[in-house]
Design a protein around this motif. Structure first.
Motif, PDB file in Angstrom:
ATOM      1  N   ASP A  24       1.011  -1.249  -0.149  1.00 11.46           N
ATOM      2  CA  ASP A  24      -0.091   0.138  -0.075  1.00 11.46           C
ATOM      3  C   ASP A  24       1.033   1.257   0.037  1.00 11.46           C
ATOM      4  O   ASP A  24       0.570   2.148  -0.820  1.00 11.46           O
ATOM      5  CB  ASP A  24      -0.865  -0.068   1.192  1.00 11.46           C
ATOM      6  N   ILE A  25       1.978   1.133   0.697  1.00  4.85           N
ATOM      7  CA  ILE A  25       2.952   2.344   0.996  1.00  4.85           C
ATOM      8  C   ILE A  25       3.563   2.479  -0.248  1.00  4.85           C
ATOM      9  O   ILE A  25       3.621   3.694  -0.742  1.00  4.85           O
ATOM     10  CB  ILE A  25       4.033   2.223   1.941  1.00  4.85           C
ATOM     11  N   SER A  26       3.903   1.578  -1.132  1.00  8.66           N
ATOM     12  CA  SER A  26       4.511   1.845  -2.604  1.00  8.66           C
ATOM     13  C   SER A  26       3.475   2.100  -3.394  1.00  8.66           C
ATOM     14  O   SER A  26       4.067   2.991  -4.226  1.00  8.66           O
ATOM     15  CB  SER A  26       5.015   0.311  -3.007  1.00  8.66           C
ATOM     16  N   THR A  27       2.320   1.908  -3.418  1.00  8.80           N
ATOM     17  CA  THR A  27       1.421   2.335  -4.241  1.00  8.80           C
ATOM     18  C   THR A  27       1.120   3.685  -4.039  1.00  8.80           C
ATOM     19  O   THR A  27       1.059   4.684  -5.113  1.00  8.80           O
ATOM     20  CB  THR A  27      -0.047   1.427  -4.173  1.00  8.80           C
ATOM     21  N   LEU A  28       0.995   4.131  -2.718  1.00 14.94           N
ATOM     22  CA  LEU A  28       0.766   5.599  -2.382  1.00 14.94           C
ATOM     23  C   LEU A  28       2.027   6.177  -2.860  1.00 14.94           C
ATOM     24  O   LEU A  28       1.793   7.392  -3.098  1.00 14.94           O
ATOM     25  CB  LEU A  28       0.376   5.560  -0.780  1.00 14.94           C
ATOM     26  N   GLU A  29       3.195   5.767  -2.584  1.00 13.06           N
ATOM     27  CA  GLU A  29       4.515   6.522  -2.896  1.00 13.06           C
ATOM     28  C   GLU A  29       4.345   6.690  -4.567  1.00 13.06           C
ATOM     29  O   GLU A  29       4.925   7.664  -5.009  1.00 13.06           O
ATOM     30  CB  GLU A  29       5.708   5.800  -2.560  1.00 13.06           C
ATOM     31  N   GLU A  30       4.045   5.720  -5.339  1.00 17.28           N
ATOM     32  CA  GLU A  30       3.807   5.916  -6.627  1.00 17.28           C
ATOM     33  C   GLU A  30       3.082   7.115  -7.155  1.00 17.28           C
ATOM     34  O   GLU A  30       3.167   8.037  -7.875  1.00 17.28           O
ATOM     35  CB  GLU A  30       3.578   4.564  -7.511  1.00 17.28           C
ATOM     36  N   GLU A  31       1.718   7.011  -6.497  1.00 11.56           N
ATOM     37  CA  GLU A  31       0.487   7.889  -6.892  1.00 11.56           C
ATOM     38  C   GLU A  31       1.003   9.351  -6.269  1.00 11.56           C
ATOM     39  O   GLU A  31       0.823  10.194  -6.918  1.00 11.56           O
ATOM     40  CB  GLU A  31      -0.550   7.550  -5.957  1.00 11.56           C
ATOM     41  N   ASN A  32       1.769   9.392  -5.236  1.00  8.68           N
ATOM     42  CA  ASN A  32       2.279  10.584  -4.543  1.00  8.68           C
ATOM     43  C   ASN A  32       3.362  11.098  -5.820  1.00  8.68           C
ATOM     44  O   ASN A  32       3.362  12.454  -5.884  1.00  8.68           O
ATOM     45  CB  ASN A  32       3.039  10.643  -3.505  1.00  8.68           C
ATOM     46  N   ARG A  33       4.158  10.468  -6.149  1.00  7.80           N
ATOM     47  CA  ARG A  33       5.072  10.644  -7.275  1.00  7.80           C
ATOM     48  C   ARG A  33       4.472  11.092  -8.417  1.00  7.80           C
ATOM     49  O   ARG A  33       4.832  12.619  -8.988  1.00  7.80           O
ATOM     50  CB  ARG A  33       6.256   9.747  -7.679  1.00  7.80           C
ATOM     51  N   LEU A  34       3.387  10.571  -8.900  1.00  8.32           N
ATOM     52  CA  LEU A  34       2.543  10.892 -10.148  1.00  8.32           C
ATOM     53  C   LEU A  34       1.959  12.359  -9.840  1.00  8.32           C
ATOM     54  O   LEU A  34       1.883  13.253 -10.790  1.00  8.32           O
ATOM     55  CB  LEU A  34       1.612  10.275 -10.501  1.00  8.32           C
ATOM     56  N   ILE A  35       1.392  12.710  -8.608  1.00  9.65           N
ATOM     57  CA  ILE A  35       0.933  13.658  -8.211  1.00  9.65           C
ATOM     58  C   ILE A  35       2.011  14.917  -8.268  1.00  9.65           C
ATOM     59  O   ILE A  35       1.603  15.973  -8.860  1.00  9.65           O
ATOM     60  CB  ILE A  35      -0.015  13.731  -7.022  1.00  9.65           C
ATOM     61  N   ARG A  36       3.139  14.710  -7.852  1.00  5.26           N
ATOM     62  CA  ARG A  36       4.149  15.756  -7.591  1.00  5.26           C
ATOM     63  C   ARG A  36       4.422  16.179  -9.034  1.00  5.26           C
ATOM     64  O   ARG A  36       4.930  17.344  -9.439  1.00  5.26           O
ATOM     65  CB  ARG A  36       5.523  15.046  -6.791  1.00  5.26           C
TER      66      ARG A  36
END
Length: 181
Positions: A24-36
């Motif tokens: 979940d953290i990896s998925t969220l980090e990936e989504e966070n990177r995309l959002i950034r």
């Protein structure tokens, strides 16, 4: 199920939960990177839009200054042409008065000539002088008419220039109004 199996079950459950949390953290980090990335992209686009807006605003400000200067120059030119027109018209009035005086003088001289011819043949010499005077007056009248025609042409030219200036001023005002809009 025994008490000995409980720690292994708990540890498996913790590992499974930990793995799920890490996924979940990896998925969220990936989504966070995309959002950034999207945020940086939007920030870059915003900065480009601000630069373009600043450039357009500077260009419009420059155009407005130029339009104001042109309007001022045209007002000055119009003022000068109006003064020149007034001067030419004042000259024209004085020439018209001279022409009227000369025409009156011609009429008076013609009457004198006619009276002198009717009076006597003896005054032929005097009549010749009067005719010469009349011819001089006619020549002066012709010169005055030529000067009057020249002044009228200058006045017409000044009026045309005045019309052009007024049209230029009106065009500049329209452009200024469009720029203001």
């Amino acid at each position: 199920m025994t008490a000995e199996d409980l720690p292994s079950i708990i540890s498996k459950a913790v590992e499974s939960s930990n793995k799920k949390l890490q996924d979940d953290i990896s998925t969220l980090e990936e989504e966070n990177r995309l959002i950034r990335i999207e945020a940086e992209k939007l920030s870059c686009n915003l900065m480009m839009a601000e630069i373009e807006h600043s450039r357009v605003e500077d260009a419009m400000s420059t155009e407005l200054r130029v339009a104001h200067k042109e309007a001022t120059d045209l007002r000055q030119k119009l003022h000068l042409l109006a003064q020149e027109k007034i001067e030419l018209e004042s000259k024209l009035v004085s020439y018209r008065l001279k022409v009227a005086d000369l025409e009156a003088s011609i009429k008076g001289d013609a009457a004198k000539v006619e009276n002198l011819e009717n009076r006597s043949v003896d005054r032929e010499v005097l009549l010749g002088k009067v005719e010469k005077e009349r011819d001089d007056t006619v020549a002066e009248l012709a010169e005055s008419k030529e000067e009057n025609a020249k002044i009228a042409a200058e006045l017409a030219q000044a009026r045309e220039e005045n019309k052009k200036v007024v049209e230029d001023l009106a065009q500049t005002r329209r452009e200024t109004e469009e720029l203001k809009k």
